[in-house]
Structures are given as structure tokens and as C-alpha cells.
Design a protein around this motif. Structure first.
Motif, short mmCIF file in Angstrom:
data_model
loop_
_atom_site.label_atom_id
_atom_site.label_comp_id
_atom_site.label_asym_id
_atom_site.label_seq_id
_atom_site.Cartn_x
_atom_site.Cartn_y
_atom_site.Cartn_z
N GLY A 1 0.81 -1.21 0.00
CA GLY A 1 0.00 0.00 0.00
C GLY A 1 0.84 1.26 0.00
O GLY A 1 0.30 2.36 -0.07
N TYR A 2 2.17 1.12 0.09
CA TYR A 2 3.07 2.26 0.14
C TYR A 2 4.06 2.16 -1.01
O TYR A 2 5.19 1.70 -0.87
CB TYR A 2 3.82 2.30 1.48
CG TYR A 2 2.88 2.35 2.66
CD1 TYR A 2 2.41 3.57 3.15
CD2 TYR A 2 2.44 1.18 3.29
CE1 TYR A 2 1.54 3.63 4.23
CE2 TYR A 2 1.57 1.24 4.38
CZ TYR A 2 1.13 2.46 4.84
OH TYR A 2 0.26 2.51 5.90
N ASP A 3 3.62 2.61 -2.19
CA ASP A 3 4.42 2.44 -3.39
C ASP A 3 5.34 3.64 -3.60
O ASP A 3 5.20 4.40 -4.54
CB ASP A 3 3.54 2.20 -4.62
CG ASP A 3 2.50 3.30 -4.81
OD1 ASP A 3 2.20 4.00 -3.83
OD2 ASP A 3 2.00 3.45 -5.93
N GLU A 4 6.32 3.79 -2.70
CA GLU A 4 7.27 4.89 -2.80
C GLU A 4 8.48 4.45 -3.60
O GLU A 4 8.84 3.26 -3.61
CB GLU A 4 7.69 5.35 -1.41
CG GLU A 4 6.52 5.93 -0.62
CD GLU A 4 6.95 6.44 0.74
OE1 GLU A 4 8.05 6.09 1.18
OE2 GLU A 4 6.17 7.20 1.34
N PRO A 5 9.16 5.38 -4.27
CA PRO A 5 10.31 5.04 -5.12
C PRO A 5 11.38 4.22 -4.41
O PRO A 5 11.94 3.28 -4.99
CB PRO A 5 10.85 6.41 -5.55
CG PRO A 5 9.65 7.30 -5.52
CD PRO A 5 8.82 6.82 -4.35
N GLU A 6 11.66 4.55 -3.15
CA GLU A 6 12.71 3.82 -2.43
C GLU A 6 12.30 2.39 -2.17
O GLU A 6 13.12 1.46 -2.28
CB GLU A 6 13.03 4.53 -1.12
CG GLU A 6 14.24 3.94 -0.41
CD GLU A 6 14.67 4.77 0.78
OE1 GLU A 6 15.73 4.44 1.35
OE2 GLU A 6 13.98 5.75 1.12
N GLN A 7 11.04 2.16 -1.83
CA GLN A 7 10.56 0.80 -1.61
C GLN A 7 10.61 -0.01 -2.91
O GLN A 7 10.97 -1.19 -2.90
CB GLN A 7 9.13 0.80 -1.07
CG GLN A 7 9.03 1.03 0.42
CD GLN A 7 7.68 0.60 0.97
OE1 GLN A 7 6.69 0.55 0.23
NE2 GLN A 7 7.63 0.29 2.24
N ILE A 8 10.23 0.63 -3.99
CA ILE A 8 10.27 -0.06 -5.28
C ILE A 8 11.70 -0.47 -5.62
O ILE A 8 11.97 -1.62 -6.01
CB ILE A 8 9.69 0.84 -6.40
CG1 ILE A 8 8.23 1.17 -6.11
CG2 ILE A 8 9.83 0.17 -7.76
CD1 ILE A 8 7.62 2.19 -7.06
N TYR A 9 12.62 0.47 -5.45
CA TYR A 9 14.04 0.20 -5.76
C TYR A 9 14.57 -0.99 -4.95
O TYR A 9 15.15 -1.93 -5.51
CB TYR A 9 14.86 1.45 -5.46
CG TYR A 9 16.36 1.25 -5.53
CD1 TYR A 9 17.03 1.26 -6.76
CD2 TYR A 9 17.10 1.05 -4.38
CE1 TYR A 9 18.39 1.06 -6.82
CE2 TYR A 9 18.47 0.86 -4.44
CZ TYR A 9 19.11 0.87 -5.66
OH TYR A 9 20.47 0.67 -5.71
N HIS A 10 14.34 -0.98 -3.63
CA HIS A 10 14.87 -2.05 -2.80
C HIS A 10 14.15 -3.37 -3.04
O HIS A 10 14.75 -4.45 -2.89
CB HIS A 10 14.83 -1.66 -1.33
CG HIS A 10 15.82 -0.59 -0.97
ND1 HIS A 10 17.17 -0.72 -1.24
CD2 HIS A 10 15.67 0.62 -0.39
CE1 HIS A 10 17.80 0.36 -0.82
NE2 HIS A 10 16.91 1.19 -0.31
N SER A 11 12.89 -3.32 -3.44
CA SER A 11 12.18 -4.55 -3.78
C SER A 11 12.80 -5.22 -5.00
O SER A 11 13.01 -6.44 -5.01
CB SER A 11 10.70 -4.24 -4.06
OG SER A 11 10.04 -3.80 -2.91
N MET A 12 13.10 -4.42 -6.02
CA MET A 12 13.68 -4.99 -7.23
C MET A 12 15.11 -5.48 -6.97
O MET A 12 15.55 -6.48 -7.52
CB MET A 12 13.65 -3.96 -8.36
CG MET A 12 12.26 -3.41 -8.69
SD MET A 12 10.98 -4.66 -8.93
CE MET A 12 11.46 -5.30 -10.56
N ARG A 13 15.85 -4.77 -6.11
CA ARG A 13 17.20 -5.21 -5.74
C ARG A 13 17.16 -6.53 -4.98
O ARG A 13 18.06 -7.36 -5.08
CB ARG A 13 17.90 -4.16 -4.87
CG ARG A 13 18.59 -3.06 -5.65
CD ARG A 13 19.81 -2.55 -4.91
NE ARG A 13 20.87 -3.54 -4.92
CZ ARG A 13 21.57 -3.90 -3.85
NH1 ARG A 13 21.33 -3.39 -2.67
NH2 ARG A 13 22.53 -4.80 -3.95
N ALA A 14 16.10 -6.73 -4.19
CA ALA A 14 15.99 -7.96 -3.41
C ALA A 14 15.65 -9.17 -4.26
O ALA A 14 15.73 -10.30 -3.79
CB ALA A 14 14.93 -7.78 -2.32
#
Length: 230
Positions: free
Chosen positions: A85-98
Motif C-alpha cells: 500500500g506504500y508504493d514509494e520510489p525507495e521501496q520499489i528500488y529495494h524490492s527490485m534489488r531484493a
């Protein structure tokens, strides 16, 4: 067309049922299991071998990022779509890195979620409405690495034995200076939930139970110069 098998990972039963209802409208997608936490997700993924795992980023215990990283190590053939529910750029970046292959907001319309699952099952990488190849994803991550930092993933060790990312160190310093989560969010221009996620990650990486122990750890390591007279 071959069936896409799907594992849903979310700790809210009502939301899981809502997702089941969405996927029931697509005859090509079969939900083969549900998990409420990270440990259950890893066990079920190993047992069921899903084509796609739909992963909530905020799970009890280990975060969705940690579970995704472990899942990609143990079952690289299962592609992960992170949903939050919190689609912030930093979360997106770290999700793809993970290791996630896709990122979708919980506010996205059902047809967008269905498209995302189909695309990642076909080998694409999907960030909201953006569909990328592996090479394009690498470029996307590189362009954002200076901004968000290449924090060590779970299980990795930084060269200086400091497991925290630049952002996590920034938040830890503010904690050491007595800032609350709300103050940190306002000062850094990020959401309160993102701050909470970072604080949880800091505690887990340092192996401490609470903020006080984290402060004592940081001061012992002499990571920051804190004026104790103010």
C-alpha cells in the motif's frame, strides 16, 4: 496456453480472499496456496513450486524483502511480485534489488495486477505500468543506486562490517539524536510507514531488540558524534 500457478503471501485473510476473487476471473491463473508470514511462504513455495509468488512487503516477522531474497536463492524459478500500500520510489528500488520481478500497488485496478502477473510469468520485469527486460531493469537500478544506495541484501556483509545502508545510517543517526519516527519522516520527506520499515530493518541487522539498544550499539561503534550536553 499454460496455466500460471500462483502463491499469495499476505497476513490479512480478507485481503487474500479479495486477491483470490480477482484471480478467479482469469482462467489462465490458478491460486495454489496462501501464506500468512514469511516462514510459511518459504515452506509452501518449496513444496508447491509456484510460477509466481505475490508477496506483501509488510509481513509479521521477516519483511517481504527478506523473504523475497531468500526465496530467490532457494527457488529462483519462482518469480515474485511485490505488492504494498506504500508504493514509494525507495521501496520499489529495494524490492527490485531484493529479487522481485514486479512491483504493484494495492490500490492498482484488478486488470493491472493481472497484467503484471502475466508479464512476469513471461519473463518481464514490471514496475507499476513499466515493463522491462533484464537489461533494462539493470539500467533502471543503476540510475537510482546513488540516490537510494546499494544497501547489503539480507545475508550479505558490507566491506566495513557495517550492514546498514546509507539511508538506514541516516535514520539511525536521527534516532540517536532523539528524533521520533514522525519527525524522521518529515525531515527526510518519506512516509511514516517507510521510516518504520527502515527502523525494523536496522534493529534486525544490528541484532538488537529496541531503539535504545540500537543507539547504544551505534555509540559504541563510534559511528556518530552526538553532543550529550544538549
Amino acid at each position: 496456453m499454460e496455466t500460471i500457478t500462483l502463491l499469495i503471501v499476505d497476513d490479512h485473510p480478507v485481503f487474500r480472499q479479495g486477491l483470490r476473487d480477482v484471480f478467479a476471473t482469469d482462467q489462465q491463473i490458478e491460486v495454489i496456496g496462501e501464506a500468512a508470514d514469511g516462514q510459511q511462504a518459504l515452506q509452501m513455495a518449496e513444496e508447491l513450486q509456484p510460477d509466481v509468488t505475490l508477496m506483501d512487503i509488510n509481513l509479521p516477522g521477516d519483511s517481504g524483502l527478506q523473504v523475497t531474497h531468500r526465496l530467490q536463492e532457494s527457488l529462483p524459478s519462482s518469480r515474485v511480485v511485490m505488492i504494498t500500500g506504500y508504493d514509494e520510489p525507495e521501496q520499489i528500488y529495494h524490492s527490485m534489488r531484493a529479487g522481485a520481478a514486479g512491483f504493484c500497488s494495492k490500490d492498482a485496478p484488478p486488470e493491472s495486477l493481472l497484467r503484471t502477473v502475466h508479464a512476469v510469468a513471461d519473463g518481464r520485469y514490471v514496475i507499476q505500468d513499466l515493463s522491462l527486460s533484464a537489461e533494462e531493469l539493470h539500467e533502471w537500478l543503476e540510475k537510482r543506486s546513488d540516490r537510494f544506495g546499494k544497501r547489503p541484501l539480507p545475508g550479505e556483509l558490507a566491506e566495513d562490517n557495517n550492514p546498514l545502508s546509507p539511508r538506514e545510517m541516516e535514520i539511525l543517526e536521527l534516532i540517536c539524536r532523539g528524533a521520533s519516527n514522525k519527525t524522521i519522516a518529515r525531515q527526510l520527506g518519506i512516509s511514516y510507514q517507510t521510516v518504520k520499515n527502515h527502523v525494523t530493518a536496522v534493529l534486525q541487522k544490528l541484532g538488537v531488540k529496541d531503539r535504545t539498544q540500537a543507539v547504544l550499539y551505534a555509540l559504541k561503534q563510534e559511528w556518530f558524534e552526538i553532543d550529550t550536553n544538549t
